[in-house]
Motif scaffolding. Structure first.
Motif, PDB file in Angstrom:
ATOM      1  N   GLU A 112       0.847  -1.182   0.000  1.00  0.00           N
ATOM      2  CA  GLU A 112       0.000   0.000   0.000  1.00  0.00           C
ATOM      3  C   GLU A 112       0.886   1.237   0.000  1.00  0.00           C
ATOM      4  O   GLU A 112       1.734   1.411   0.874  1.00  0.00           O
ATOM      5  CB  GLU A 112      -0.954   0.018   1.196  1.00  0.00           C
ATOM      6  CG  GLU A 112      -1.941   1.153   1.090  1.00  0.00           C
ATOM      7  CD  GLU A 112      -3.193   0.948   1.928  1.00  0.00           C
ATOM      8  OE1 GLU A 112      -3.918   1.926   2.112  1.00  0.00           O
ATOM      9  OE2 GLU A 112      -3.442  -0.190   2.383  1.00  0.00           O
ATOM     10  N   LEU A 113       0.669   2.100  -0.987  1.00  0.00           N
ATOM     11  CA  LEU A 113       1.441   3.333  -1.109  1.00  0.00           C
ATOM     12  C   LEU A 113       0.879   4.396  -0.173  1.00  0.00           C
ATOM     13  O   LEU A 113      -0.301   4.360   0.192  1.00  0.00           O
ATOM     14  CB  LEU A 113       1.415   3.819  -2.563  1.00  0.00           C
ATOM     15  CG  LEU A 113       1.979   2.836  -3.584  1.00  0.00           C
ATOM     16  CD1 LEU A 113       1.758   3.351  -5.001  1.00  0.00           C
ATOM     17  CD2 LEU A 113       3.455   2.598  -3.331  1.00  0.00           C
ATOM     18  N   ASP A 116      -7.102   4.634  -4.703  1.00  0.00           N
ATOM     19  CA  ASP A 116      -6.369   3.395  -4.967  1.00  0.00           C
ATOM     20  C   ASP A 116      -4.898   3.633  -4.654  1.00  0.00           C
ATOM     21  O   ASP A 116      -4.246   4.480  -5.250  1.00  0.00           O
ATOM     22  CB  ASP A 116      -6.559   3.015  -6.436  1.00  0.00           C
ATOM     23  CG  ASP A 116      -5.869   1.716  -6.821  1.00  0.00           C
ATOM     24  OD1 ASP A 116      -5.453   0.967  -5.919  1.00  0.00           O
ATOM     25  OD2 ASP A 116      -5.771   1.464  -8.027  1.00  0.00           O
ATOM     26  N   ARG A 117      -4.362   2.871  -3.720  1.00  0.00           N
ATOM     27  CA  ARG A 117      -2.958   2.987  -3.328  1.00  0.00           C
ATOM     28  C   ARG A 117      -2.250   1.636  -3.325  1.00  0.00           C
ATOM     29  O   ARG A 117      -1.147   1.520  -2.840  1.00  0.00           O
ATOM     30  CB  ARG A 117      -2.830   3.601  -1.918  1.00  0.00           C
ATOM     31  CG  ARG A 117      -3.502   4.947  -1.722  1.00  0.00           C
ATOM     32  CD  ARG A 117      -2.797   6.050  -2.511  1.00  0.00           C
ATOM     33  NE  ARG A 117      -3.332   7.367  -2.225  1.00  0.00           N
ATOM     34  CZ  ARG A 117      -4.336   7.947  -2.853  1.00  0.00           C
ATOM     35  NH1 ARG A 117      -4.959   7.307  -3.817  1.00  0.00           N
ATOM     36  NH2 ARG A 117      -4.732   9.168  -2.550  1.00  0.00           N
ATOM     37  N   VAL A 118      -2.902   0.594  -3.856  1.00  0.00           N
ATOM     38  CA  VAL A 118      -2.390  -0.765  -3.708  1.00  0.00           C
ATOM     39  C   VAL A 118      -1.672  -1.250  -4.962  1.00  0.00           C
ATOM     40  O   VAL A 118      -2.203  -1.185  -6.067  1.00  0.00           O
ATOM     41  CB  VAL A 118      -3.528  -1.750  -3.354  1.00  0.00           C
ATOM     42  CG1 VAL A 118      -3.015  -3.182  -3.251  1.00  0.00           C
ATOM     43  CG2 VAL A 118      -4.187  -1.336  -2.042  1.00  0.00           C
ATOM     44  N   ILE A 119      -0.466  -1.725  -4.746  1.00  0.00           N
ATOM     45  CA  ILE A 119       0.285  -2.448  -5.762  1.00  0.00           C
ATOM     46  C   ILE A 119       0.055  -3.931  -5.478  1.00  0.00           C
ATOM     47  O   ILE A 119       0.166  -4.369  -4.330  1.00  0.00           O
ATOM     48  CB  ILE A 119       1.790  -2.137  -5.664  1.00  0.00           C
ATOM     49  CG1 ILE A 119       2.063  -0.702  -6.092  1.00  0.00           C
ATOM     50  CG2 ILE A 119       2.612  -3.132  -6.475  1.00  0.00           C
ATOM     51  CD1 ILE A 119       3.476  -0.224  -5.779  1.00  0.00           C
ATOM     52  N   GLN A 120      -0.265  -4.703  -6.516  1.00  0.00           N
ATOM     53  CA  GLN A 120      -0.394  -6.151  -6.370  1.00  0.00           C
ATOM     54  C   GLN A 120       0.576  -6.827  -7.319  1.00  0.00           C
ATOM     55  O   GLN A 120       0.748  -6.397  -8.458  1.00  0.00           O
ATOM     56  CB  GLN A 120      -1.828  -6.609  -6.663  1.00  0.00           C
ATOM     57  CG  GLN A 120      -2.787  -6.184  -5.569  1.00  0.00           C
ATOM     58  CD  GLN A 120      -4.204  -6.631  -5.850  1.00  0.00           C
ATOM     59  OE1 GLN A 120      -4.709  -6.462  -6.937  1.00  0.00           O
ATOM     60  NE2 GLN A 120      -4.828  -7.219  -4.841  1.00  0.00           N
ATOM     61  N   CYS A 121       1.191  -7.873  -6.840  1.00  0.00           N
ATOM     62  CA  CYS A 121       2.191  -8.616  -7.607  1.00  0.00           C
ATOM     63  C   CYS A 121       1.623  -9.962  -8.033  1.00  0.00           C
ATOM     64  O   CYS A 121       1.070 -10.690  -7.201  1.00  0.00           O
ATOM     65  CB  CYS A 121       3.440  -8.842  -6.766  1.00  0.00           C
ATOM     66  SG  CYS A 121       4.137  -7.320  -6.081  1.00  0.00           S
ATOM     67  N   HIS A 127       9.140  -3.592  -5.702  1.00  0.00           N
ATOM     68  CA  HIS A 127       8.496  -4.359  -4.637  1.00  0.00           C
ATOM     69  C   HIS A 127       8.265  -5.812  -5.065  1.00  0.00           C
ATOM     70  O   HIS A 127       8.577  -6.744  -4.321  1.00  0.00           O
ATOM     71  CB  HIS A 127       7.173  -3.706  -4.219  1.00  0.00           C
ATOM     72  CG  HIS A 127       6.468  -4.475  -3.157  1.00  0.00           C
ATOM     73  ND1 HIS A 127       6.905  -4.521  -1.851  1.00  0.00           N
ATOM     74  CD2 HIS A 127       5.376  -5.273  -3.204  1.00  0.00           C
ATOM     75  CE1 HIS A 127       6.109  -5.293  -1.139  1.00  0.00           C
ATOM     76  NE2 HIS A 127       5.178  -5.773  -1.934  1.00  0.00           N
ATOM     77  N   CYS A 128       7.697  -5.995  -6.261  1.00  0.00           N
ATOM     78  CA  CYS A 128       7.395  -7.361  -6.721  1.00  0.00           C
ATOM     79  C   CYS A 128       8.661  -8.188  -6.897  1.00  0.00           C
ATOM     80  O   CYS A 128       8.688  -9.364  -6.531  1.00  0.00           O
ATOM     81  CB  CYS A 128       6.581  -7.308  -8.004  1.00  0.00           C
ATOM     82  SG  CYS A 128       4.931  -6.616  -7.764  1.00  0.00           S
TER      83      CYS A 128
END
Length: 175
Positions: free
Chosen positions: A96-97, A150-155, A115-116
């Protein structure tokens, strides 16, 4: 082709062997829009194949994205399946950014890739360089940042070719 843009954009970068290619993914949907995935109550695992809203994806969800979607730049949903069924991607990490102004597409994409890549070995059990798998991140666009908070990065992790599938989780797969 979409009749109306009802969902803000999210971006998705497809990691190639050199981690250089990127796709933009955004939300454009049918009038009712995509739904959340069907999940069981005790542990939240996906129980049936469906098109799930990109904002409802969770760590552990498996997707089966068609090769023809690789050139698509706009999505409202992704096809989720139970991980026991053949699939070509699995959400393995999130970040989460921080709140604030949108830092820019390049900055967000760079954070997502970093991150990923950093979470890959802990999940798969091999370093990215040793693995036959690839990863790609999905991350906020400026539109989803502003309109959806929206602040979420998903890998995501999966086989190198979208035509290949796996069955079961890739956690600890060491391939």
């Amino acid at each position: 082709m979409a009749l109306a843009r009802l969902r803000p954009a999210r971006s998705l970068a497809v990691g190639a062997v050199l981690l250089t290619s990127a796709l933009l993914v955004s939300g454009c949907s049918a009038i009712l829009g995509p739904e959340e995935a069907q999940r069981d109550e005790p542990n939240g695992e996906v129980t049936a194949a469906s098109d799930a809203d990109v904002f409802s994806l969770q760590i552990g969800d498996c997707i089966n994205q068609a090769e023809s979607d690789a050139e698509t730049e706009e999505f409202a949903s992704l096809p989720v399946v139970p991980c026991a069924e053949p699939h070509n991607g699995e959400v393995y990490a999130e970040l989460e950014l921080e709140d604030g102004d949108f830092p820019g597409a390049t900055t967000v994409e760079d954070q997502a890739m970093e991150h990923c890549h950093g979470q890959f070995e802990a999940f798969v059990g091999l370093s990215y360089d040793e693995s036959t798998l690839i990863f790609w991140p999905m991350f906020p666009s400026e539109q989803s940042w502003e309109l959806e908070d929206d602040r979420v990065i998903q890998c995501f992790v999966g086989p190198e070719s979208m035509t290949e599938t796996v069955t079961g989780t890739l956690a600890g797969a060491a391939v």
